[in-house]
Design an enzyme around this catalytic site. Structure first.
Site, short mmCIF file in Angstrom:
data_model
loop_
_atom_site.label_atom_id
_atom_site.label_comp_id
_atom_site.label_asym_id
_atom_site.label_seq_id
_atom_site.Cartn_x
_atom_site.Cartn_y
_atom_site.Cartn_z
N ASN A 1 -1.21 -1.00 0.39
CA ASN A 1 -2.38 -1.76 -0.07
C ASN A 1 -2.42 -1.77 -1.60
OD1 ASN A 1 -4.88 -2.86 -0.54
ND2 ASN A 1 -6.05 -1.13 0.27
N TRP A 2 -2.03 -2.91 -2.17
CA TRP A 2 -1.97 -2.98 -3.64
C TRP A 2 -3.34 -3.19 -4.27
CZ3 TRP A 2 2.91 -6.47 -4.97
CH2 TRP A 2 4.07 -5.77 -4.60
N LYS A 3 -4.36 -3.50 -3.49
CA LYS A 3 -5.70 -3.79 -4.03
C LYS A 3 -5.58 -4.90 -5.09
CE LYS A 3 -6.80 0.86 -2.74
NZ LYS A 3 -7.64 2.03 -2.88
N HIS B 1 -12.10 -2.33 4.89
CA HIS B 1 -11.74 -1.30 3.92
C HIS B 1 -13.01 -0.81 3.21
CE1 HIS B 1 -10.09 0.65 0.38
NE2 HIS B 1 -8.97 0.76 1.05
N GLU C 1 -13.67 -0.18 0.24
CA GLU C 1 -14.02 -0.88 -1.00
C GLU C 1 -14.71 -2.21 -0.71
OE1 GLU C 1 -10.17 -0.61 -2.87
OE2 GLU C 1 -10.45 1.55 -3.02
N GLU D 1 -9.61 6.55 7.05
CA GLU D 1 -9.58 6.75 5.60
C GLU D 1 -10.89 7.36 5.13
OE1 GLU D 1 -6.73 3.97 3.46
OE2 GLU D 1 -8.48 2.78 3.83
N GLY E 1 -8.10 7.30 -3.50
CA GLY E 1 -7.90 7.17 -4.95
C GLY E 1 -8.34 8.38 -5.76
N SER F 1 -5.20 8.93 -0.63
CA SER F 1 -4.35 9.74 -1.51
C SER F 1 -3.05 10.18 -0.86
CB SER F 1 -5.13 10.93 -2.06
OG SER F 1 -6.20 10.49 -2.88
P1 PGA Z 1 -5.11 5.56 -2.14
O1 PGA Z 1 -5.80 4.31 -1.41
O2 PGA Z 1 -3.79 5.80 -1.45
O3 PGA Z 1 -4.95 5.13 -3.56
O4 PGA Z 1 -6.03 6.72 -1.97
C1 PGA Z 1 -5.76 4.18 -0.03
C2 PGA Z 1 -6.56 2.99 0.41
O5 PGA Z 1 -7.56 2.66 -0.23
O6 PGA Z 1 -6.23 2.35 1.41
#
Ligand code: PGA
Length: 212
Positions: free
Chosen positions: A8-10, A82, A84, A143, A149, A179
């Site tokens: 997931n590159w966001k 997700h 976010e 998650e 993150g 993470s």
């Molecule tokens: P991260 O993100 O690996 O940077 O913690 C995971 C995600 O948001 O899917």
């Protein structure tokens, strides 16, 4: 079964030049799905691709993508729910449930994200968020929001409890995210997770290659 890696590159990287470099450096692997910002889909012809989000339908919905568009572009995978999206774009379980249905109708492979915030009871939250689950969903990603993150990944034994809870209710693939990096990902596979959802470390070619 070989483990899956969902990258997931966001909203990264910030330039097409860098996106090209990343795609070029990542070896094709059928177990790896890259989810770039949609403006970079066209660069990833070689790779399996996924969308980080999707709206309900085609039409007058400024700024959105529809399941039909993803299908016609052969973007087979889609991440929904997700944390976010839930946090910054105020997506509710109700909306996510509709999105799941709309994407399943187009036969997209839905990856539904669930997970508790710090201080919340994990199983209570999972139970509520799994109300968005539908038969036919490709995978559920556990998650924990506090682990995303932050570098503060979830203790694998603790994550196993969530894994068992989700498996029992959904009988589908379960991924871990939060993470994940090349030094910790094996611990989750050992616990029985079917793969990982990787954010930050998937933008680091060395890290991603090591995991692949
Ligand atoms: P991260 O993100 O690996 O940077 O913690 C995971 C995600 O948001 O899917």
């Amino acid at each position: 079964m070989k483990p899956l890696i969902i990258a997931n590159w966001k909203a990264n990287p910030g330039s097409v030049k860098e996106a090209k470099r990343l795609f070029k450096a990542i070896p094709y692997n059928r177990q790896v799905v890259i989810c770039p910002p949609s403006c970079y889909f066209y660069l990833g012809k070689k790779h399996k691709l996924g969308s980080q989000n999707c709206f309900l339908e085609t039409g007058a919905f400024t700024g959105e993508l529809s399941p039909e568009m993803l299908k016609s572009l052969r973007i087979d995978y889609v991440i929904l729910g997700h944390s976010e999206r839930r946090e910054y774009f105020k997506e509710t379980d109700e909306l996510i449930r509709e999105k799941v249905k709309a994407c399943l109708k187009e036969k997209l492979k839905v990856i539904l994200c669930v997970g508790e915030k710090k201080g919340q009871n994990t199983l209570t939250i999972l139970k509520r968020q799994l109300s968005c689950f539908e038969k036919g969903i490709f995978a559920v990603a556990y998650e924990p929001v506090w682990a995303i993150g932050t570098g503060n990944f979830c203790n694998p034994e603790k994550a196993k409890k969530a894994l068992d809870f989700i498996k029992k209710r959904t009988k589908t693939k379960v991924l871990y995210g939060g993470s994940v990096n090349s030094s910790n990902f094996k611990q989750y596979l050992k616990q029985g997770f079917d793969g990982v959802l990787v954010g930050g470390a998937s933008l680091n070619i060395k890290e991603l290659k090591k995991m692949i």
